[in-house]
Design a protein around this motif. Structure first.
Motif, short mmCIF file in Angstrom:
data_model
loop_
_atom_site.label_atom_id
_atom_site.label_comp_id
_atom_site.label_asym_id
_atom_site.label_seq_id
_atom_site.Cartn_x
_atom_site.Cartn_y
_atom_site.Cartn_z
N GLU A 91 0.84 -1.20 0.00
CA GLU A 91 0.00 0.00 0.00
C GLU A 91 0.87 1.26 0.00
OE1 GLU A 91 -0.46 -2.41 2.38
OE2 GLU A 91 -2.19 -3.39 1.48
N GLU A 92 1.96 1.26 0.79
CA GLU A 92 2.86 2.41 0.83
C GLU A 92 3.56 2.59 -0.52
OE1 GLU A 92 4.17 2.44 5.54
OE2 GLU A 92 5.23 1.13 4.14
N ALA A 97 1.03 4.13 -2.86
CA ALA A 97 0.81 5.54 -2.53
C ALA A 97 1.99 6.39 -3.00
CB ALA A 97 0.60 5.70 -1.03
N ASP A 98 3.21 5.91 -2.83
CA ASP A 98 4.39 6.63 -3.29
C ASP A 98 4.41 6.74 -4.81
OD1 ASP A 98 5.21 6.98 -0.70
OD2 ASP A 98 6.75 5.42 -0.75
N GLU A 134 1.75 6.78 -6.78
CA GLU A 134 0.73 7.76 -7.16
C GLU A 134 1.21 9.18 -6.89
OE1 GLU A 134 -2.88 6.70 -5.18
OE2 GLU A 134 -3.04 4.79 -6.24
#
Length: 176
Positions: free
Chosen positions: A114-115, A118-119, A121
Protein backbone atom coordinates in the motif's frame (compact mmCIF):
# COMPACT_ATOMS: atom_id res chain seq x y z
CA UNK A 1 2.21 -12.58 20.23
CA UNK A 2 0.61 -16.03 20.09
CA UNK A 3 -2.58 -14.77 18.45
CA UNK A 4 -0.79 -12.45 16.02
CA UNK A 5 2.09 -14.67 14.83
CA UNK A 6 1.47 -18.31 15.82
CA UNK A 7 3.19 -19.96 12.86
CA UNK A 8 6.32 -17.81 13.20
CA UNK A 9 6.51 -18.50 16.95
CA UNK A 10 5.99 -22.22 16.39
CA UNK A 11 8.79 -22.31 13.80
CA UNK A 12 11.16 -20.29 15.99
CA UNK A 13 10.64 -22.47 19.05
CA UNK A 14 11.31 -25.58 16.98
CA UNK A 15 14.39 -23.98 15.41
CA UNK A 16 16.04 -22.36 18.41
CA UNK A 17 14.93 -24.78 21.13
CA UNK A 18 15.22 -28.31 19.68
CA UNK A 19 12.95 -30.84 21.34
CA UNK A 20 10.44 -28.18 22.41
CA UNK A 21 7.21 -27.24 20.68
CA UNK A 22 4.53 -24.59 21.01
CA UNK A 23 2.10 -27.51 21.21
CA UNK A 24 3.44 -28.14 24.74
CA UNK A 25 1.95 -24.79 25.75
CA UNK A 26 -1.49 -25.52 24.28
CA UNK A 27 -1.69 -29.20 25.24
CA UNK A 28 -3.74 -30.16 28.27
CA UNK A 29 -2.89 -33.23 30.30
CA UNK A 30 -5.38 -36.01 31.17
CA UNK A 31 -6.78 -34.03 34.10
CA UNK A 32 -7.30 -30.83 32.08
CA UNK A 33 -4.33 -28.98 33.53
CA UNK A 34 -2.01 -26.75 31.58
CA UNK A 35 0.60 -28.36 29.32
CA UNK A 36 4.24 -28.84 30.12
CA UNK A 37 5.19 -25.30 28.99
CA UNK A 38 4.12 -22.47 31.29
CA UNK A 39 3.50 -18.84 30.40
CA UNK A 40 6.79 -17.94 32.06
CA UNK A 41 8.74 -20.48 30.01
CA UNK A 42 7.07 -19.32 26.79
CA UNK A 43 7.97 -15.72 27.66
CA UNK A 44 11.58 -16.72 28.36
CA UNK A 45 11.77 -18.53 25.02
CA UNK A 46 10.40 -15.44 23.28
CA UNK A 47 12.86 -13.13 25.05
CA UNK A 48 15.75 -15.41 24.05
CA UNK A 49 14.88 -15.28 20.33
CA UNK A 50 17.37 -13.34 18.21
CA UNK A 51 16.16 -10.07 16.71
CA UNK A 52 16.14 -11.56 13.21
CA UNK A 53 13.96 -14.53 14.18
CA UNK A 54 10.74 -15.01 12.24
CA UNK A 55 8.60 -13.96 15.21
CA UNK A 56 10.44 -10.74 15.97
CA UNK A 57 10.70 -9.91 12.27
CA UNK A 58 6.94 -10.35 11.87
CA UNK A 59 6.30 -8.23 14.96
CA UNK A 60 8.44 -5.50 13.39
CA UNK A 61 6.24 -5.61 10.28
CA UNK A 62 8.48 -7.74 8.10
CA UNK A 63 6.26 -10.58 6.92
CA UNK A 64 8.25 -11.41 3.80
CA UNK A 65 11.61 -11.84 5.55
CA UNK A 66 12.98 -8.80 3.74
CA UNK A 67 14.91 -7.33 6.68
CA UNK A 68 18.66 -7.63 6.63
CA UNK A 69 20.54 -9.38 9.40
CA UNK A 70 23.75 -8.10 10.95
CA UNK A 71 25.64 -10.48 8.65
CA UNK A 72 24.01 -8.89 5.59
CA UNK A 73 25.10 -5.42 6.70
CA UNK A 74 28.63 -6.64 7.47
CA UNK A 75 28.89 -8.27 4.03
CA UNK A 76 27.72 -5.04 2.43
CA UNK A 77 30.44 -3.09 4.23
CA UNK A 78 33.10 -5.61 3.18
CA UNK A 79 31.90 -5.26 -0.40
CA UNK A 80 32.09 -1.45 -0.11
CA UNK A 81 35.72 -1.67 1.05
CA UNK A 82 36.61 -4.05 -1.79
CA UNK A 83 34.95 -1.78 -4.35
CA UNK A 84 36.82 1.23 -2.94
CA UNK A 85 40.13 -0.64 -3.16
CA UNK A 86 39.35 -1.69 -6.74
CA UNK A 87 38.64 1.93 -7.74
CA UNK A 88 41.92 3.04 -6.16
CA UNK A 89 43.79 0.34 -8.08
CA UNK A 90 42.21 1.43 -11.38
CA UNK A 91 42.85 5.09 -10.67
CA UNK A 92 46.48 4.44 -9.75
CA UNK A 93 46.98 2.57 -13.00
CA UNK A 94 47.64 -0.78 -11.40
CA UNK A 95 44.74 -2.24 -13.35
CA UNK A 96 44.24 -1.63 -17.05
CA UNK A 97 41.16 -0.10 -18.62
CA UNK A 98 38.38 2.05 -17.30
CA UNK A 99 37.14 1.43 -13.78
CA UNK A 100 33.71 -0.25 -13.89
CA UNK A 101 30.76 1.26 -12.11
CA UNK A 102 30.11 -1.31 -9.42
CA UNK A 103 27.00 -0.48 -7.40
CA UNK A 104 26.59 -1.42 -3.75
CA UNK A 105 23.87 -3.74 -2.60
CA UNK A 106 20.79 -1.75 -1.81
CA UNK A 107 19.04 -2.56 1.47
CA UNK A 108 15.62 -4.18 1.05
CA UNK A 109 12.54 -2.02 0.62
CA UNK A 110 10.50 -2.54 3.79
CA UNK A 111 7.47 -0.57 2.68
CA UNK A 112 4.13 -2.34 2.42
CA UNK A 113 2.48 -2.74 -0.97
CA UNK A 114 0.00 0.00 0.00
CA UNK A 115 2.86 2.41 0.83
CA UNK A 116 4.60 1.58 -2.45
CA UNK A 117 1.40 2.24 -4.40
CA UNK A 118 0.81 5.54 -2.53
CA UNK A 119 4.39 6.63 -3.29
CA UNK A 120 3.93 5.69 -6.94
CA UNK A 121 0.73 7.76 -7.16
CA UNK A 122 2.42 10.71 -5.43
CA UNK A 123 5.31 10.50 -7.91
CA UNK A 124 2.83 10.61 -10.81
CA UNK A 125 1.12 13.70 -9.33
CA UNK A 126 4.48 15.41 -8.85
CA UNK A 127 5.58 14.54 -12.39
CA UNK A 128 2.35 15.99 -13.81
CA UNK A 129 2.79 19.14 -11.71
CA UNK A 130 6.41 19.48 -12.92
CA UNK A 131 5.29 18.97 -16.53
CA UNK A 132 2.65 21.71 -16.18
CA UNK A 133 5.18 24.03 -14.60
CA UNK A 134 7.71 23.38 -17.37
CA UNK A 135 5.10 23.95 -20.10
CA UNK A 136 3.78 27.12 -18.45
CA UNK A 137 7.26 28.60 -18.07
CA UNK A 138 8.18 28.21 -21.74
CA UNK A 139 8.33 31.53 -23.64
CA UNK A 140 5.06 32.18 -25.42
CA UNK A 141 3.07 29.77 -23.22
CA UNK A 142 -0.71 30.08 -23.44
CA UNK A 143 -1.37 28.53 -20.00
CA UNK A 144 -2.36 31.76 -18.25
CA UNK A 145 -4.32 29.99 -15.50
CA UNK A 146 -1.21 28.26 -14.18
CA UNK A 147 0.80 31.49 -14.44
CA UNK A 148 -1.90 33.34 -12.46
CA UNK A 149 -1.77 30.67 -9.72
CA UNK A 150 2.02 30.95 -9.60
CA UNK A 151 1.86 34.76 -9.42
CA UNK A 152 -0.74 34.62 -6.63
CA UNK A 153 1.36 32.13 -4.66
CA UNK A 154 4.48 34.29 -5.13
CA UNK A 155 2.61 37.41 -3.99
CA UNK A 156 1.27 35.61 -0.90
CA UNK A 157 4.76 34.37 -0.07
CA UNK A 158 6.20 37.89 -0.42
CA UNK A 159 3.40 39.33 1.74
CA UNK A 160 4.06 36.81 4.51
CA UNK A 161 7.81 37.41 4.32
CA UNK A 162 7.25 41.18 4.55
CA UNK A 163 5.02 40.76 7.63
CA UNK A 164 7.74 38.77 9.37
CA UNK A 165 10.28 41.54 8.66
CA UNK A 166 8.18 44.46 9.98
CA UNK A 167 10.16 46.64 12.40
CA UNK A 168 7.22 47.21 14.76
CA UNK A 169 7.08 43.49 15.52
CA UNK A 170 3.47 43.20 14.40
CA UNK A 171 2.87 39.95 12.57
CA UNK A 172 5.92 38.29 14.05
CA UNK A 173 5.80 35.09 16.02
CA UNK A 174 5.74 35.69 19.81
CA UNK A 175 9.15 35.57 21.52
CA UNK A 176 9.82 32.58 23.70
Amino acid sequence: MIEEHPSELRADIARYFPGRSLNEFHRLDDEGREGSMSWLELREFFDALPYDSMTKSAMAGDHGRRRWTESDYMLREILAVLLYQARISWTAGQLQGKAPDLPLWEPPDLRTSEEIEADRELALVRAERARKHHEAMKPGSKDTEYLKKMAAARAEHQRLAAEEQRPDGEGQAPAR
